[in-house]
Motif scaffolding. Structure first.
Motif, PDB file in Angstrom:
ATOM      1  N   SER A   1     -37.868   3.932  -6.921  1.00 33.17           N
ATOM      2  CA  SER A   1     -36.418   4.104  -6.861  1.00 33.17           C
ATOM      3  C   SER A   1     -36.058   4.989  -5.669  1.00 33.17           C
ATOM      4  CB  SER A   1     -35.906   4.770  -8.138  1.00 33.17           C
ATOM      5  OG  SER A   1     -36.283   6.135  -8.165  1.00 33.17           O
ATOM      6  N   LEU A   2     -34.791   4.925  -5.281  1.00 31.75           N
ATOM      7  CA  LEU A   2     -34.328   5.802  -4.196  1.00 31.75           C
ATOM      8  C   LEU A   2     -34.472   7.264  -4.581  1.00 31.75           C
ATOM      9  CD1 LEU A   2     -31.197   3.871  -2.915  1.00 31.75           C
ATOM     10  CD2 LEU A   2     -33.429   4.089  -1.808  1.00 31.75           C
ATOM     11  N   ARG A   3     -34.294   7.582  -5.852  1.00 27.05           N
ATOM     12  CA  ARG A   3     -34.464   8.969  -6.310  1.00 27.05           C
ATOM     13  C   ARG A   3     -35.913   9.432  -6.159  1.00 27.05           C
ATOM     14  NH1 ARG A   3     -30.014  11.026  -8.220  1.00 27.05           N
ATOM     15  NH2 ARG A   3     -28.451   9.756  -9.259  1.00 27.05           N
ATOM     16  N   GLN A   4     -36.864   8.529  -6.350  1.00 29.70           N
ATOM     17  CA  GLN A   4     -38.267   8.881  -6.162  1.00 29.70           C
ATOM     18  C   GLN A   4     -38.589   9.077  -4.681  1.00 29.70           C
ATOM     19  OE1 GLN A   4     -39.603   5.352  -8.412  1.00 29.70           O
ATOM     20  NE2 GLN A   4     -41.067   6.737  -9.387  1.00 29.70           N
ATOM     21  N   ILE A   5     -37.981   8.275  -3.837  1.00 29.54           N
ATOM     22  CA  ILE A   5     -38.253   8.298  -2.402  1.00 29.54           C
ATOM     23  C   ILE A   5     -37.544   9.451  -1.710  1.00 29.54           C
ATOM     24  CG2 ILE A   5     -37.924   7.009  -0.249  1.00 29.54           C
ATOM     25  CD1 ILE A   5     -38.200   4.429  -1.965  1.00 29.54           C
ATOM     26  N   ALA A   6     -36.360   9.809  -2.180  1.00 32.67           N
ATOM     27  CA  ALA A   6     -35.497  10.772  -1.496  1.00 32.67           C
ATOM     28  C   ALA A   6     -36.177  12.082  -1.096  1.00 32.67           C
ATOM     29  CB  ALA A   6     -34.260  11.049  -2.352  1.00 32.67           C
ATOM     30  N   PRO A   7     -37.025  12.696  -1.924  1.00 30.70           N
ATOM     31  CA  PRO A   7     -37.608  13.985  -1.528  1.00 30.70           C
ATOM     32  C   PRO A   7     -38.402  13.956  -0.220  1.00 30.70           C
ATOM     33  CG  PRO A   7     -37.877  13.660  -3.879  1.00 30.70           C
ATOM     34  CD  PRO A   7     -37.348  12.359  -3.317  1.00 30.70           C
ATOM     35  N   VAL A   8     -39.000  12.830   0.126  1.00 29.20           N
ATOM     36  CA  VAL A   8     -39.758  12.797   1.381  1.00 29.20           C
ATOM     37  C   VAL A   8     -38.836  12.739   2.595  1.00 29.20           C
ATOM     38  CG1 VAL A   8     -41.795  11.773   0.310  1.00 29.20           C
ATOM     39  CG2 VAL A   8     -40.127  10.295   1.440  1.00 29.20           C
ATOM     40  N   PHE A   9     -37.550  12.501   2.364  1.00 29.72           N
ATOM     41  CA  PHE A   9     -36.565  12.497   3.440  1.00 29.72           C
ATOM     42  C   PHE A   9     -35.945  13.865   3.650  1.00 29.72           C
ATOM     43  CE2 PHE A   9     -37.029   8.041   3.236  1.00 29.72           C
ATOM     44  CZ  PHE A   9     -36.488   7.508   4.388  1.00 29.72           C
ATOM     45  N   GLY A  10     -36.292  14.818   2.819  1.00 28.29           N
ATOM     46  CA  GLY A  10     -35.756  16.162   3.003  1.00 28.29           C
ATOM     47  C   GLY A  10     -35.192  16.738   1.729  1.00 28.29           C
ATOM     48  N   LYS A  11     -33.904  16.890   1.659  1.00 24.27           N
ATOM     49  CA  LYS A  11     -33.268  17.613   0.575  1.00 24.27           C
ATOM     50  C   LYS A  11     -33.152  16.827  -0.724  1.00 24.27           C
ATOM     51  CE  LYS A  11     -30.691  20.368   3.794  1.00 24.27           C
ATOM     52  NZ  LYS A  11     -30.320  21.717   3.666  1.00 24.27           N
ATOM     53  N   GLY A  12     -33.676  15.629  -0.765  1.00 21.34           N
ATOM     54  CA  GLY A  12     -33.645  14.862  -1.991  1.00 21.34           C
ATOM     55  C   GLY A  12     -32.414  14.016  -2.185  1.00 21.34           C
ATOM     56  N   TYR A  13     -31.605  13.875  -1.144  1.00 22.55           N
ATOM     57  CA  TYR A  13     -30.419  13.038  -1.245  1.00 22.55           C
ATOM     58  C   TYR A  13     -30.815  11.575  -1.076  1.00 22.55           C
ATOM     59  CZ  TYR A  13     -27.991  17.435  -0.428  1.00 22.55           C
ATOM     60  OH  TYR A  13     -27.549  18.732  -0.513  1.00 22.55           O
ATOM     61  N   VAL A  14     -30.311  10.715  -1.946  1.00 23.70           N
ATOM     62  CA  VAL A  14     -30.662   9.299  -1.858  1.00 23.70           C
ATOM     63  C   VAL A  14     -29.962   8.599  -0.697  1.00 23.70           C
ATOM     64  CG1 VAL A  14     -31.235   9.110  -4.298  1.00 23.70           C
ATOM     65  CG2 VAL A  14     -28.924   8.552  -3.539  1.00 23.70           C
ATOM     66  N   ARG A  15     -28.974   9.248  -0.092  1.00 19.21           N
ATOM     67  CA  ARG A  15     -28.260   8.614   1.021  1.00 19.21           C
ATOM     68  C   ARG A  15     -29.169   8.321   2.199  1.00 19.21           C
ATOM     69  NH1 ARG A  15     -23.518  12.741   1.667  1.00 19.21           N
ATOM     70  NH2 ARG A  15     -25.227  14.009   0.974  1.00 19.21           N
ATOM     71  N   ALA A  16     -30.087   9.217   2.516  1.00 23.45           N
ATOM     72  CA  ALA A  16     -30.943   9.023   3.689  1.00 23.45           C
ATOM     73  C   ALA A  16     -31.836   7.795   3.559  1.00 23.45           C
ATOM     74  CB  ALA A  16     -31.765  10.273   3.969  1.00 23.45           C
ATOM     75  N   PRO A  17     -32.619   7.664   2.472  1.00 28.18           N
ATOM     76  CA  PRO A  17     -33.427   6.447   2.378  1.00 28.18           C
ATOM     77  C   PRO A  17     -32.572   5.193   2.193  1.00 28.18           C
ATOM     78  CG  PRO A  17     -33.714   7.779   0.403  1.00 28.18           C
ATOM     79  CD  PRO A  17     -32.918   8.594   1.385  1.00 28.18           C
ATOM     80  N   ALA A  18     -31.454   5.321   1.530  1.00 25.58           N
ATOM     81  CA  ALA A  18     -30.573   4.155   1.340  1.00 25.58           C
ATOM     82  C   ALA A  18     -30.037   3.673   2.679  1.00 25.58           C
ATOM     83  CB  ALA A  18     -29.423   4.501   0.396  1.00 25.58           C
ATOM     84  N   ALA A  19     -29.618   4.598   3.519  1.00 24.31           N
ATOM     85  CA  ALA A  19     -29.108   4.227   4.838  1.00 24.31           C
ATOM     86  C   ALA A  19     -30.209   3.607   5.685  1.00 24.31           C
ATOM     87  CB  ALA A  19     -28.520   5.444   5.536  1.00 24.31           C
ATOM     88  N   ARG A  20     -31.410   4.163   5.605  1.00 24.27           N
ATOM     89  CA  ARG A  20     -32.529   3.616   6.383  1.00 24.27           C
ATOM     90  C   ARG A  20     -32.868   2.211   5.904  1.00 24.27           C
ATOM     91  NH1 ARG A  20     -33.744   3.155  11.094  1.00 24.27           N
ATOM     92  NH2 ARG A  20     -35.825   2.398  11.374  1.00 24.27           N
ATOM     93  N   LEU A  21     -32.901   2.016   4.586  1.00 23.11           N
ATOM     94  CA  LEU A  21     -33.166   0.674   4.049  1.00 23.11           C
ATOM     95  C   LEU A  21     -32.091  -0.318   4.481  1.00 23.11           C
ATOM     96  CD1 LEU A  21     -34.399   1.469   0.446  1.00 23.11           C
ATOM     97  CD2 LEU A  21     -35.664   0.169   2.185  1.00 23.11           C
TER      98      LEU A  21
END
Length: 115
Positions: A70-90
């Motif tokens: 899930s985006l929530r699982q992925i978010a921490p590797v993008f920094g502060k844990g916001y799902v916006r960063a991986p969602a935008a990249r996807l």
């Protein structure tokens, strides 16, 4: 077979290895052992390696989502844990490819000069 039966692959380089290399090269530069041309050559190689790492990261992001992350699982590797960063990249990646296999094919074509 479960993921426990295979060792988790490791990246070809680690932050620690890069930082150790940087300390060594920086010391050589301080001692005047590297010319400007040699440093420019290193810069070019590092920028190419950075692009390759970014591509590997994009592939891993696509593959993780395909594997059910899930985006929530992925978010921490993008920094502060916001799902916006991986969602935008996807979202950006999905404008080019639909899945990780297509991404690899796109990288292969770029590497061979077809794209």
């Amino acid at each position: 077979m479960s993921g426990d039966e295979y060792p988790t692959p490791q990246p070809p380089v680690t932050p620690g290895q890069i930082n150790e290399w940087l300390r060594t090269v920086a010391e050589s530069a301080r001692r005047g052992e590297l010319s400007a041309d040699e440093l420019i050559g290193l810069l070019g190689q590092l920028r190419a390696a950075s692009t390759a790492c970014a591509n590997a990261s994009d592939w891993a992001l696509l593959a993780a989502r395909e594997a059910g992350a899930s985006l929530r699982q992925i978010a921490p590797v993008f920094g502060k844990g916001y799902v916006r960063a991986p969602a935008a990249r996807l979202e950006k990646l999905h404008r080019q490819v639909l899945n990780s296999d297509q991404f690899l094919e796109l990288m292969r074509r770029k590497e061979s000069g077809e794209a």
